[in-house]
Design an enzyme around this catalytic site. Structure first.
Site, PDB file in Angstrom:
ATOM      1  N   SER A   1      39.302  32.018  -6.011  1.00  0.00           N
ATOM      2  CA  SER A   1      40.788  31.982  -5.891  1.00  0.00           C
ATOM      3  C   SER A   1      41.359  30.712  -6.529  1.00  0.00           C
ATOM      4  O   SER A   1      42.315  30.641  -7.250  1.00  0.00           O
ATOM      5  CB  SER A   1      41.343  32.130  -4.488  1.00  0.00           C
ATOM      6  OG  SER A   1      40.996  33.298  -4.052  1.00  0.00           O
TER       7      SER A   1
ATOM      8  N   ILE B   1      30.199  37.815 -12.195  1.00  0.00           N
ATOM      9  CA  ILE B   1      30.285  38.162 -13.480  1.00  0.00           C
ATOM     10  C   ILE B   1      30.085  39.672 -14.027  1.00  0.00           C
ATOM     11  O   ILE B   1      28.819  39.928 -13.823  1.00  0.00           O
ATOM     12  CB  ILE B   1      29.588  37.071 -14.511  1.00  0.00           C
ATOM     13  CG1 ILE B   1      29.828  35.443 -14.034  1.00  0.00           C
ATOM     14  CG2 ILE B   1      30.114  37.388 -15.634  1.00  0.00           C
ATOM     15  CD1 ILE B   1      31.399  35.389 -13.778  1.00  0.00           C
TER      16      ILE B   1
ATOM     17  N   ASP C   1      47.571  38.052 -16.624  1.00  0.00           N
ATOM     18  CA  ASP C   1      48.924  38.834 -16.271  1.00  0.00           C
ATOM     19  C   ASP C   1      48.960  40.140 -17.144  1.00  0.00           C
ATOM     20  O   ASP C   1      49.576  41.155 -16.726  1.00  0.00           O
ATOM     21  CB  ASP C   1      49.959  37.642 -17.401  1.00  0.00           C
ATOM     22  CG  ASP C   1      50.468  36.699 -16.282  1.00  0.00           C
ATOM     23  OD1 ASP C   1      50.214  36.679 -15.363  1.00  0.00           O
ATOM     24  OD2 ASP C   1      51.250  35.989 -16.863  1.00  0.00           O
TER      25      ASP C   1
ATOM     26  N   GLU D   1      40.067  39.730  -9.592  1.00  0.00           N
ATOM     27  CA  GLU D   1      41.378  39.431 -10.554  1.00  0.00           C
ATOM     28  C   GLU D   1      42.450  39.023  -9.524  1.00  0.00           C
ATOM     29  O   GLU D   1      43.618  39.109  -9.938  1.00  0.00           O
ATOM     30  CB  GLU D   1      41.718  40.462 -11.409  1.00  0.00           C
ATOM     31  CG  GLU D   1      40.750  40.712 -12.605  1.00  0.00           C
ATOM     32  CD  GLU D   1      41.061  41.964 -13.364  1.00  0.00           C
ATOM     33  OE1 GLU D   1      42.177  41.796 -14.261  1.00  0.00           O
ATOM     34  OE2 GLU D   1      40.051  42.464 -14.098  1.00  0.00           O
TER      35      GLU D   1
HETATM   36  N1  COS Z   1      50.986  32.401 -17.684  1.00  0.00           N
HETATM   37  C1  COS Z   1      50.993  31.022 -18.224  1.00  0.00           C
HETATM   38  N2  COS Z   1      50.769  29.808 -17.585  1.00  0.00           N
HETATM   39  C2  COS Z   1      50.662  29.937 -16.175  1.00  0.00           C
HETATM   40  C3  COS Z   1      50.472  30.958 -15.493  1.00  0.00           C
HETATM   41  C4  COS Z   1      50.582  32.202 -16.327  1.00  0.00           C
HETATM   42  N3  COS Z   1      50.612  33.328 -15.721  1.00  0.00           N
HETATM   43  N4  COS Z   1      50.444  30.837 -14.167  1.00  0.00           N
HETATM   44  C5  COS Z   1      50.388  29.398 -13.940  1.00  0.00           C
HETATM   45  N5  COS Z   1      50.727  28.763 -15.236  1.00  0.00           N
HETATM   46  C6  COS Z   1      50.663  27.451 -15.644  1.00  0.00           C
HETATM   47  C7  COS Z   1      51.966  26.933 -14.817  1.00  0.00           C
HETATM   48  O1  COS Z   1      53.003  27.152 -15.388  1.00  0.00           O
HETATM   49  C8  COS Z   1      51.446  25.506 -14.655  1.00  0.00           C
HETATM   50  O2  COS Z   1      51.792  24.941 -15.969  1.00  0.00           O
HETATM   51  P1  COS Z   1      52.304  23.491 -16.028  1.00  0.00           P
HETATM   52  O3  COS Z   1      51.449  22.423 -15.108  1.00  0.00           O
HETATM   53  O4  COS Z   1      52.554  23.107 -17.471  1.00  0.00           O
HETATM   54  O5  COS Z   1      53.724  23.224 -14.966  1.00  0.00           O
HETATM   55  C9  COS Z   1      50.023  25.454 -14.682  1.00  0.00           C
HETATM   56  O6  COS Z   1      49.781  26.833 -15.003  1.00  0.00           O
HETATM   57  C10 COS Z   1      49.457  25.315 -13.172  1.00  0.00           C
HETATM   58  O7  COS Z   1      50.166  26.480 -12.307  1.00  0.00           O
HETATM   59  P2  COS Z   1      50.032  26.581 -10.640  1.00  0.00           P
HETATM   60  O8  COS Z   1      50.568  25.075 -10.531  1.00  0.00           O
HETATM   61  O9  COS Z   1      50.717  27.836 -10.367  1.00  0.00           O
HETATM   62  O10 COS Z   1      48.542  26.595 -10.642  1.00  0.00           O
HETATM   63  P3  COS Z   1      47.800  26.633  -9.148  1.00  0.00           P
HETATM   64  O11 COS Z   1      46.588  25.908  -9.103  1.00  0.00           O
HETATM   65  O12 COS Z   1      48.793  26.409  -8.031  1.00  0.00           O
HETATM   66  O13 COS Z   1      47.070  28.065  -9.045  1.00  0.00           O
HETATM   67  C11 COS Z   1      46.778  30.472  -8.461  1.00  0.00           C
HETATM   68  C12 COS Z   1      47.915  29.170  -9.236  1.00  0.00           C
HETATM   69  C13 COS Z   1      46.562  30.322  -7.192  1.00  0.00           C
HETATM   70  C14 COS Z   1      48.040  31.542  -8.514  1.00  0.00           C
HETATM   71  C15 COS Z   1      45.922  30.779  -9.584  1.00  0.00           C
HETATM   72  O14 COS Z   1      44.698  29.842  -9.580  1.00  0.00           O
HETATM   73  C16 COS Z   1      45.362  32.282  -9.434  1.00  0.00           C
HETATM   74  O15 COS Z   1      45.754  33.038  -9.975  1.00  0.00           O
HETATM   75  N6  COS Z   1      44.144  32.253  -8.738  1.00  0.00           N
HETATM   76  C17 COS Z   1      43.275  33.729  -8.765  1.00  0.00           C
HETATM   77  C18 COS Z   1      42.436  33.388  -9.633  1.00  0.00           C
HETATM   78  C19 COS Z   1      41.799  34.814  -9.798  1.00  0.00           C
HETATM   79  O16 COS Z   1      42.271  35.823 -10.149  1.00  0.00           O
HETATM   80  N7  COS Z   1      40.389  34.557  -9.620  1.00  0.00           N
HETATM   81  C20 COS Z   1      39.571  35.804  -9.654  1.00  0.00           C
HETATM   82  C21 COS Z   1      38.534  35.675 -10.720  1.00  0.00           C
HETATM   83  S1  COS Z   1      38.871  36.713 -12.065  1.00  0.00           S
HETATM   84  S2  COS Z   1      37.764  38.318 -11.740  1.00  0.00           S
END
Ligand code: COS
Length: 390
Positions: free
Chosen positions: A140, A165, A246, A370
């Protein structure tokens, strides 16, 4: 036959309805016997390769990639494909989805040479793709990624471990996220394309799960890649990963929807055939209440999934909130729908290999991969608190 009334919703055009007809025809041509339900690793891997080959030959992987820079994904087509394939054969849905997820960063951020080298072959079903983000201590929390990519002459050297993976072991390439800069957290990450067989990349272990598919732990030990393997600019890795999610999180919701639709189909057949206390199960109000709940959950999930897909396709804006809602609701709802179907089957519902029993295992991981359900709640809350969709 599943309910297809949703195809009349304003989210879709004639090309979408045509795609669904093609997918149904494809599935009717013997898809259900391929690999699903097997626990033999070699048979599962062979089935995945065969499914990818057949999907590619039928032109059904064309929506998985964006070969021309400036063109866009059609998320509705991706979601419809997963909805239909998951209903027929969850392994086929898995194989389809990975062709998209494992090239998503190339479609979104690849240069012309990278697109040309990878995407057409993936769309033809001749190359298998994989997405390597997670690590033992970074699932996460993507900002905790510890795999390093150290600049060395005209390239980078990767060191670290990736796990969970999908397609690990059968993929022809991996899109790997690694820490390339001095910055901590999400800012120092970059994305690389690493071909299978690159010295220093090793498939260290196969991971077996309750719904078996190719899944592995990878070890990078002095794995050298050329500068041309870098996707986008150094440090853009986190945004590339999130941008890819996304698109594909919505389609995880669509896959869950397909599994739930199948569970409802199975349940309807069961309650019409099964007689208890002198009349069919379908005539009892307790049964009808379950069917009402199942149908409602399926339509609500479909509305969220196709709202997210339509919003990205048509309004062409970031859909982090909508995609998280679609994935969260559809996967949780599908788990409940499938559980109700198992209950309606009684003892038969937990017999190994019965369709509702395999669905019960198939759905579970979708609430985790995801982005877990808990992470989706944080993403939604973050968007609402920052004023997006408030
Ligand atoms: N599209 C574009 N930019 C994005 C984005 C998105 N969907 N989500 C975040 N960002 C950008 C933010 O705007 C921020 O940019 P700035 O630093 O320029 O302001 C930067 O990325 C960091 O974003 P944020 O502070 O929200 O990051 P966090 O570390 O708080 O993490 C979560 C956010 C927890 C939501 C993220 O790490 C996540 O989705 N984790 C789950 C991952 C996952 O799905 N893992 C499974 C593996 S894949 S099978």
């Amino acid at each position: 036959m599943a309910d297809t009334s949703y195809l009349g919703w304003p989210f879709f055009g004639e090309p979408h309805r045509r795609l669904v007809r093609e997918l149904e025809q494809f599935a009717a041509g013997g898809l259900s016997d391929l690999g699903h339900g097997s626990d033999d690793d070699a048979a599962i891997d062979a089935a995945c390769r065969e499914i990818v080959r057949r999907l590619g030959q039928a032109g059904l992987l064309n929506h998985c990639c964006v070969p021309v820079a400036g063109d866009r994904f059609d998320v509705r087509s991706l979601a419809l494909s997963r909805d239909v394939l998951a209903r027929h054969n969850p392994l086929a849905d898995f194989a389809f989805a990975m062709q998209g997820l494992g090239t998503g960063p190339i479609s979104l951020s690849g240069d012309e040479r990278q697109r040309a080298a990878y995407l057409p072959a993936v769309m033809r079903g001749e190359r298998i793709a994989a997405f390597a983000l997670s690590e033992p201590q970074a699932g996460s929390d993507v900002g905790a990624i510890a795999t390093t990519a150290t600049k060395d002459g005209a390239g980078y050297v990767l060191n670290g471990t990736k796990t969970w993976i999908s397609n690990g072991g059968i993929a022809d390439h991996y899109v790997v996220f690694a820490r390339s800069g001095g910055e901590k957290g999400t800012r120092g990450l970059s994305a690389f394309i690493v071909d299978a067989g690159t010295p220093g990349l090793q498939v260290a272990a196969r991971i077996r799960t309750i719904a078996p598919h190719p899944l592995a732990t990878l070890v990078f030990d002095g794995c050298r890649v050329a500068e041309s393997a870098l996707l986008g600019a150094p440090g853009e890795g986190f945004k590339i990963a999130m941008g890819t999610l996304d698109v594909f999180r919505t389609t995880v919701g669509a896959a869950a929807l397909g599994l739930a639709r199948r569970a409802l189909e199975e349940a309807l057949r069961r309650i019409r055939e099964r007689t208890v206390f002198g009349k069919p199960l379908a005539e009892y109000q307790l049964t009808q209440a379950k069917i009402g709940d199942m149908a409602l959950a399926i339509d609500a999930a479909a509305l969220l999934v196709y709202r997210a897909a339509w919003t990205r396709d048509v309004l062409q804006r970031r859909v982090t909130r909508e995609a998280a809602m679609a994935k969260l609701y559809a996967t949780e709802a599908a788990q409940q729908v499938i559980d109700m179907a198992v209950q309606l089957f009684g003892g038969t519902g937990v017999v190994s290999g019965v369709t509702v029993e395999t669905l019960y295992r198939d759905i579970r991981a979708l609430r985790i991969y995801e982005g877990t359900s808990e992470i989706q709640k944080l993403v939604i809350a973050g968007a609402v608190l920052s004023g997006d969709g408030a």
